[in-house]
Motif scaffolding. Sequence first.
Motif, mmCIF file in Angstrom:
data_model
loop_
_atom_site.group_PDB
_atom_site.id
_atom_site.type_symbol
_atom_site.label_atom_id
_atom_site.label_comp_id
_atom_site.label_asym_id
_atom_site.label_seq_id
_atom_site.Cartn_x
_atom_site.Cartn_y
_atom_site.Cartn_z
ATOM 1 N N PHE A 1 -3.485 14.890 -23.404
ATOM 2 C CA PHE A 1 -3.746 14.245 -22.112
ATOM 3 C C PHE A 1 -4.677 15.074 -21.238
ATOM 4 N N HIS A 2 -5.223 16.152 -21.796
ATOM 5 C CA HIS A 2 -6.200 16.959 -21.070
ATOM 6 C C HIS A 2 -7.396 17.193 -21.994
ATOM 7 N N THR A 3 -8.566 16.918 -21.501
ATOM 8 C CA THR A 3 -9.782 17.054 -22.315
ATOM 9 C C THR A 3 -10.498 18.376 -22.066
ATOM 10 N N ASN A 4 -10.056 19.111 -21.050
ATOM 11 C CA ASN A 4 -10.758 20.343 -20.704
ATOM 12 C C ASN A 4 -10.194 21.563 -21.413
ATOM 13 N N GLN A 5 -9.207 21.361 -22.302
ATOM 14 C CA GLN A 5 -8.633 22.461 -23.054
ATOM 15 C C GLN A 5 -8.528 22.059 -24.528
ATOM 16 N N ARG A 6 -8.739 23.046 -25.400
ATOM 17 C CA ARG A 6 -8.633 22.772 -26.827
ATOM 18 C C ARG A 6 -7.169 22.695 -27.229
ATOM 19 N N GLY A 7 -6.871 21.861 -28.221
ATOM 20 C CA GLY A 7 -5.504 21.745 -28.700
ATOM 21 C C GLY A 7 -5.414 20.690 -29.775
ATOM 22 N N ARG A 8 -4.307 20.727 -30.555
ATOM 23 C CA ARG A 8 -4.156 19.784 -31.669
ATOM 24 C C ARG A 8 -3.211 18.647 -31.334
ATOM 25 N N GLY A 9 -2.486 18.740 -30.181
ATOM 26 C CA GLY A 9 -1.580 17.654 -29.813
ATOM 27 C C GLY A 9 -0.314 17.637 -30.619
ATOM 28 N N ILE A 10 0.157 18.818 -31.041
ATOM 29 C CA ILE A 10 1.374 18.870 -31.857
ATOM 30 C C ILE A 10 2.518 19.592 -31.146
ATOM 31 N N GLY A 11 2.217 20.309 -30.025
ATOM 32 C CA GLY A 11 3.227 21.128 -29.351
ATOM 33 C C GLY A 11 4.424 20.326 -28.842
ATOM 34 N N LEU A 12 4.168 19.279 -27.995
ATOM 35 C CA LEU A 12 5.273 18.493 -27.442
ATOM 36 C C LEU A 12 6.007 17.721 -28.523
ATOM 37 N N PHE A 13 5.251 17.323 -29.619
ATOM 38 C CA PHE A 13 5.913 16.636 -30.724
ATOM 39 C C PHE A 13 6.941 17.571 -31.380
ATOM 40 N N LEU A 14 6.545 18.845 -31.564
ATOM 41 C CA LEU A 14 7.462 19.813 -32.155
ATOM 42 C C LEU A 14 8.654 20.081 -31.238
ATOM 43 N N VAL A 15 8.392 20.169 -29.898
ATOM 44 C CA VAL A 15 9.487 20.407 -28.951
ATOM 45 C C VAL A 15 10.535 19.314 -29.059
ATOM 46 N N LYS A 16 10.091 18.056 -29.032
ATOM 47 C CA LYS A 16 11.023 16.935 -29.098
ATOM 48 C C LYS A 16 11.749 16.920 -30.446
ATOM 49 N N THR A 17 10.994 17.172 -31.528
ATOM 50 C CA THR A 17 11.593 17.154 -32.863
ATOM 51 C C THR A 17 12.649 18.248 -33.004
ATOM 52 N N HIS A 18 12.363 19.439 -32.473
ATOM 53 C CA HIS A 18 13.327 20.533 -32.540
ATOM 54 C C HIS A 18 14.571 20.220 -31.715
ATOM 55 N N VAL A 19 14.381 19.650 -30.505
ATOM 56 C CA VAL A 19 15.526 19.310 -29.633
ATOM 57 C C VAL A 19 16.431 18.313 -30.333
ATOM 58 N N GLU A 20 15.840 17.244 -30.883
ATOM 59 C CA GLU A 20 16.635 16.214 -31.531
ATOM 60 C C GLU A 20 17.264 16.719 -32.826
ATOM 61 N N ALA A 21 16.583 17.647 -33.552
ATOM 62 C CA ALA A 21 17.155 18.219 -34.771
ATOM 63 C C ALA A 21 18.440 18.981 -34.465
ATOM 64 N N MET A 22 18.569 19.505 -33.213
ATOM 65 C CA MET A 22 19.786 20.223 -32.816
ATOM 66 C C MET A 22 20.755 19.317 -32.065
ATOM 67 N N GLY A 23 20.505 17.965 -32.130
ATOM 68 C CA GLY A 23 21.426 17.010 -31.508
ATOM 69 C C GLY A 23 21.249 16.846 -30.014
ATOM 70 N N GLY A 24 20.080 17.239 -29.461
ATOM 71 C CA GLY A 24 19.870 17.134 -28.022
ATOM 72 C C GLY A 24 18.923 16.024 -27.635
ATOM 73 N N LYS A 25 18.653 15.930 -26.309
ATOM 74 C CA LYS A 25 17.733 14.938 -25.758
ATOM 75 C C LYS A 25 16.782 15.642 -24.804
ATOM 76 N N ILE A 26 15.569 15.085 -24.656
ATOM 77 C CA ILE A 26 14.576 15.667 -23.759
ATOM 78 C C ILE A 26 13.962 14.566 -22.909
ATOM 79 N N GLU A 27 13.712 14.887 -21.628
ATOM 80 C CA GLU A 27 13.090 13.952 -20.689
ATOM 81 C C GLU A 27 11.944 14.679 -19.989
ATOM 82 N N VAL A 28 10.945 13.934 -19.503
ATOM 83 C CA VAL A 28 9.813 14.563 -18.834
ATOM 84 C C VAL A 28 9.401 13.723 -17.641
ATOM 85 N N THR A 29 9.025 14.387 -16.545
ATOM 86 C CA THR A 29 8.399 13.761 -15.387
ATOM 87 C C THR A 29 7.194 14.602 -15.025
#
Length: 839
Positions: free
Chosen positions: A795-823
């Motif tokens: 969601f930011h074009t002025n920085q380099r990145g692969r777009g996998i960080g937040l996907f990993l965060v959510k996947t790790h949280v759910e793998a441990m039986g948790g939930k994540i929300e964002v505002t």
Amino acid sequence: MKTMVSFSPDLICALSPEGRFRHVSDACQRALGYNTTEMIGKHFSDIIHPDDSTTALEKFLDACGRAEPVGFESRCLCKDGQEVHIAWSALRAAADELLICVGRDVTQQRHATQQAREQEIQHRTIIEHGFDMVGLVNEQGVFTYAGGATQHTIGYRPEEMVGHSAFDFVHPDDLAMVESYFALLATQAVISIPDFRFRTASGEWRWLETTLNAYLQDATKIFVVNSRDITERRLSCLVHTEREQRLQVLFDSDSALAAFQTADGLVLDANPALLAFLKKEKQEILNRPLVDFLPAEIRPLISQMHLEMAHGAKVQFETKVQFEGEKEKIMKATKTPLMVDGELIGVYCTMQDVTEITTAQRLIKQQAAQLTMVMESINDAFFSIDHEWKLTYLNTEAERLLGISREGALGISFWSLFSEEVDGICHQHYQKAIATGETVQFEVYFEREKLWLEVKAYPFAEGLSVFFADITKRVKADKQLKLMALVARGTDNGVVITDAQGRTEWVNDAFTKQTGYGLDEVRGRVPGSVLQGPETDPVTLSYIQERMQQHRPFSATILNYKKSGKKLWFAMDITPIHNDAGQLTQFVTIQQDITFRKEVEASQAAMTQDLYRQNRDLQQFTYVISHNLRAPLANALGLATVLTKMDKNGEVFATALTHLRQSMVQADDVLKDLNLVLSIRDKKDMQAMEPLALKDVCQQAINNLEEALHECDGKVVLNVEDQLMTRGNRAYLYSIFYNLLSNSIKYRSEERTLQVDIVCCTGAHGGPTITFTDNGSGFDMFKAGSDVFQLYKRFHTNQRGRGIGLFLVKTHVEAMGGKIEVTSEVNFGTRFTIHLDKR
């Protein structure tokens, strides 16, 4: 001359022989309100009051026929209708036959004269008809005038007193005192002589109060005497004094706390009991409000009572009072108004300490009321009999069951009322209880009312207390239960019979086999209170309670627990039982064990969920392969084709080969990401779940990013609840903190210094709750939609990145039986809230 006429305060005018105005002065407007123009031509009678018109015209005609002036007075009407008194002087002018009239406004003089005359008449009337005797005496005390109420009061006509010395009428015992006061007139202008006796024409002695005023008349000193008969008042005072002395004795000796007060509540007198109670001297409380010496909490009540008493009503009340250093007392206060001619002139106030009496009375009333309430409110019927078998008490329920009324039964022998019971079971047990002094309990069939009764008889000093209850329904129900039990024992389903309130009365053997609970363990208890557990659905419980209140058959499926704690699913059919009168008496519940069926359904649901998740992942992987993997492979394929046609030693060949290598690296990165995601999803290579201290893992991630934070002057505020733990994978938990913190550094705002707040505490769900807040650049939540945690979404074009960080965060949280929300909000920052499993 004309100027003098204009400024003259008198009204100067000239009238024709017919009486019409020919000339008038300016004073006319000041006196009557008419200007000169309005007056010319007006007839003289037009300004005269109608009541004075005849007389004024006669004087006008008389002046016209005389050579000398004619004077008269008349009331005139002003232009505004007001009346003024004008004194006229009229003189005929022979030369031109005009009548010259000069008028002067004498209204104020006439009013003053009238008032003086009225006051003189009023004064004379007051003197003649008043209560005071009025007279004049000379310096020797001889009457020169007598009047007023003299004859009415002492019987002498005024002329009988004139010329006689006033001292001749004074009682010998009072003469010296009167003479001494009279002598004071030599130096004083006014004296008042105290009460003395004066002889009347009939020889009776009357008490007078007298005032003498000195004044000079023709250089001779004369004294004005004003006297009033106070005999009745004097006698009344004597009687009142005697009565007051008697009352004072009673007042002083009264054991109650007593005080006299003014209408405003000021203390006029206080008896010794009140002074001793308040520990005050009388002079300390006189002319002060009584409430000043009472506790503050009762002052508003005393003031309110004082207002109510102002209408003449006697006021009584009781209140709790606690004086300083004293125990709380109950005081009974009485305020008695002293009324004269309907007006409150004083208050007699008494207070008594009624603590002991009130407490005793209250205790007696409470005990009596409680005893009556208990006897009337208990479900059992009750009666008591004395040693002569006479009924001494009978409650309402006993009246109903026995079919008698207390009015006709109290004081009557019990056996005369129930002669058929003599020598029966009741008679035998009652005699046994009285003879042995021991309680007896039995069941008996009461033939008269066709009832089964359970009876308990308690002997006491005055006789026998008997409690009994109608158990007819229970006896019949027991018979029915025995029949139902025969049927219920032959079924494999659990059977529960409860009363109308849902309390267990009976269960069959199948229920015990299913749940592990025997009849003795559940009798009298609501089945749900025994069988329900932590995962029992509250909605289902509400549904069951609602349907039971409707008294109609229904079915329900519910998760219960065995005695061992094992989960147990029941399919229940609940049927209400009514008696012949349509009243609800019982519930019969047949419950079938469907645990195996539920386990199969749960397995199917889990399989369906897993298929859904794999399908979703497959769609995601398809998208990744078609977009993220296809592009570098397509580039590589194209470059490989081109390279075959190029000079291997040329510069373009080297450049193309470099691009080919980059495309293959990109494709390899995508394959690595996919492999990582699949490993997390399938939990491959995942370490065993272990207890983790949140603060330690979070601090490790912060330490590893300390250099990046230092370069951007970033600040991290860590607030972790003491000893807060969770169960999970340490690598996953570290990855969560590391990715979130590195994203905050990467996407920080250029307008302000980065600050990250990390708070870890116990959440409402019982497990840890982590809030991760930064003041970075943020992103548009509306545009991001559901793609926030998707793979390769940026969601930011002025920085380099692969777009996998937040996907990993959510996947790790759910793998441990948790939930994540964002505002998040653009240019304000982002907050992540993570709820971890409480395991």
